[in-house]
Design a protein around this motif. Structure first.
Motif, PDB file in Angstrom:
ATOM      1  N   LYS A 167       0.829  -1.201   0.000  1.00  0.00           N
ATOM      2  CA  LYS A 167       0.000   0.000   0.000  1.00  0.00           C
ATOM      3  C   LYS A 167       0.868   1.257   0.000  1.00  0.00           C
ATOM      4  N   LEU A 182      -1.289   3.456  -2.564  1.00  0.00           N
ATOM      5  CA  LEU A 182      -2.674   3.067  -2.813  1.00  0.00           C
ATOM      6  C   LEU A 182      -3.618   3.614  -1.752  1.00  0.00           C
ATOM      7  N   ASP A 183      -4.876   3.710  -2.092  1.00  0.00           N
ATOM      8  CA  ASP A 183      -5.923   4.058  -1.138  1.00  0.00           C
ATOM      9  C   ASP A 183      -6.398   2.786  -0.433  1.00  0.00           C
ATOM     10  N   GLY A 184      -7.200   2.953   0.624  1.00  0.00           N
ATOM     11  CA  GLY A 184      -7.757   1.799   1.316  1.00  0.00           C
ATOM     12  C   GLY A 184      -6.813   1.235   2.360  1.00  0.00           C
ATOM     13  N   ASN A 239      -6.289  -6.595  -1.004  1.00  0.00           N
ATOM     14  CA  ASN A 239      -6.485  -5.144  -1.020  1.00  0.00           C
ATOM     15  C   ASN A 239      -5.612  -4.463  -2.067  1.00  0.00           C
ATOM     16  N   ASN A 256      -7.297  -2.231  -5.021  1.00  0.00           N
ATOM     17  CA  ASN A 256      -7.050  -0.781  -5.122  1.00  0.00           C
ATOM     18  C   ASN A 256      -5.940  -0.430  -6.101  1.00  0.00           C
ATOM     19  N   LYS A 316      -5.916   0.452  -9.079  1.00  0.00           N
ATOM     20  CA  LYS A 316      -6.188   1.606  -9.945  1.00  0.00           C
ATOM     21  C   LYS A 316      -5.897   2.942  -9.263  1.00  0.00           C
ATOM     22  N   THR A 317      -5.710   2.936  -7.946  1.00  0.00           N
ATOM     23  CA  THR A 317      -5.433   4.182  -7.230  1.00  0.00           C
ATOM     24  C   THR A 317      -3.936   4.446  -7.082  1.00  0.00           C
ATOM     25  N   ILE A 318      -3.107   3.709  -7.821  1.00  0.00           N
ATOM     26  CA  ILE A 318      -1.666   3.841  -7.716  1.00  0.00           C
ATOM     27  C   ILE A 318      -1.225   5.272  -8.040  1.00  0.00           C
ATOM     28  N   LYS A 319      -0.234   5.748  -7.280  1.00  0.00           N
ATOM     29  CA  LYS A 319       0.347   7.075  -7.492  1.00  0.00           C
ATOM     30  C   LYS A 319       1.753   6.888  -8.041  1.00  0.00           C
TER      31      LYS A 319
END
Length: 342
Positions: A173, A178-180, A192, A196, A198-201
């Motif tokens: 995470k 990542l989010d979540g 998880n 999540n 798709k929320t990668i930065k």
């Protein structure tokens, strides 16, 4: 000549054993063994100050970023890792008997208390440390360290491998931003991560993998070098030894430039670290989480069997490290038990 009655003879032997035990416990030899500082401090001289100072700074440069990282793994704020490293180092100065092992927060212990911090509060981590210390100190006082010899290496290997997988998966995470939730176990963390993804930065994994590569390069940078070599090799050895701290400092500089100079924050930062030294207080035998008060009995019930497992894992971990780096020399498991707790 008349012989003593059986019961009188047994009582006499019991008194002799108690006297022998009392003499052993109160002897100067025992005091020196359990308080090594009493023996080595009078012999200390100024020629050892410089090498010891270098060694202390070198270990600190490694322990500081490790302590912060382990606190984050446990779900705690970074200062918890710093406090744990500070107090354990001071106590090991007095009670430590093995120069081949450092004390302080570890990845395995952080992973074991993480679920209590995530699901409840940091008070559970503090109380777990107190309970573990009490159990380990009792084992040390009763001279039960020899029992560790009966734990098989396959069990230790299996446990450390599982812990490594759990620790690595819990960092997915943060590594990818990542989010979540990160998850309380290996399967949960992987699930998880996929959920999540798709929320990668972008910049978080870039800096993370660059840091890993940097650490690997610096580790190999000192191959064939040691502290007793010439000046150039000594410098390479010191740089490699403090690679964790160097990586942290470089990361801090990059984050500062991005945040203060360019007025952007593409990286997830740890945030503000608590100032000052914490107050010395009793462990939290009661706590309140989400307006619900937990008594000491409630907290023990939440820990379950793990309240006993944690101290034994800490003992095994310490003794295993001691033996691995002792070079075949004997290791006093009982002394390591009592030292680790303090």
């Amino acid at each position: 000549m008349t012989s003593l009655p059986v019961n009188h003879s047994e009582n006499l032997n019991h008194v002799r054993n108690r006297t022998k035990c009392k003499r052993y416990v109160c002897s100067a030899k025992t005091v020196k063994k359990r308080l090594p500082i009493v023996e080595w401090l009078p012999k200390y001289n100024k020629t050892k100050i410089i090498p010891d100072t270098i060694a202390g700074i070198t270990v600190a440069l490694t322990a500081i970023p490790q302590g912060i990282a382990y606190a984050v793994i446990a779900g705690l704020t970074p200062e918890y890792g710093l406090y744990a490293s500070l107090t354990s180092g001071i106590m090991y100065l007095i009670f430590g008997s093995c120069m081949n092992v450092t004390v302080g927060p570890t990845a395995i212990m952080a992973a074991m208390v993480a679920k209590y911090v995530h699901n409840y509060s940091s008070d559970f981590a503090v109380l777990a440390a107190f309970i573990a210390g009490a159990v380990e100190l009792t084992i040390g006082i009763l001279h039960l360290g020899f029992l560790i010899e009966f734990i098989s290496m396959p069990v230790i290997s299996g446990f450390t491998t599982a812990a490594a997988l759990q620790i690595a998966s819990a960092q997915l995470k943060a590594l990818f931003g990542l989010d979540g939730r990160s998850g309380d176990n290996f399967g949960d963390s992987v699930y998880n991560f996929v959920l999540n993804i798709k929320t990668i930065k972008l910049w978080n994994p870039i800096l993370g993998f660059l840091s890993i590569g940097f650490l690997i390069v610096l580790k190999r940078f000192s191959e064939g070098c040691g502290r007793n070599d010439d000046t150039v090799k000594q410098i390479k050895w010191l740089i490699s030894l403090s690679r964790n701290a160097i990586a942290v400092v470089i990361g801090m500089i990059i984050a500062y430039i991005l945040k203060e100079v360019t007025d952007t924050e593409p990286l997830i930062l740890i945030g503000e670290i608590g100032k000052g030294i914490p107050k010395v207080t009793l462990p939290p035998f009661t706590t309140t989480v989400a307006n619900e008060t937990y008594s000491f009995a409630d907290m023990l019930q939440i820990y379950g069997p793990q309240s006993i497992i944690i101290p034994f894992v800490a003992i095994i971990e310490t003794v295993a490290i001691s033996k691995a780096f002792a070079g075949g020399k004997p290791v006093d498991a009982t002394q390591n038990d009592s030292c680790w707790t303090l």
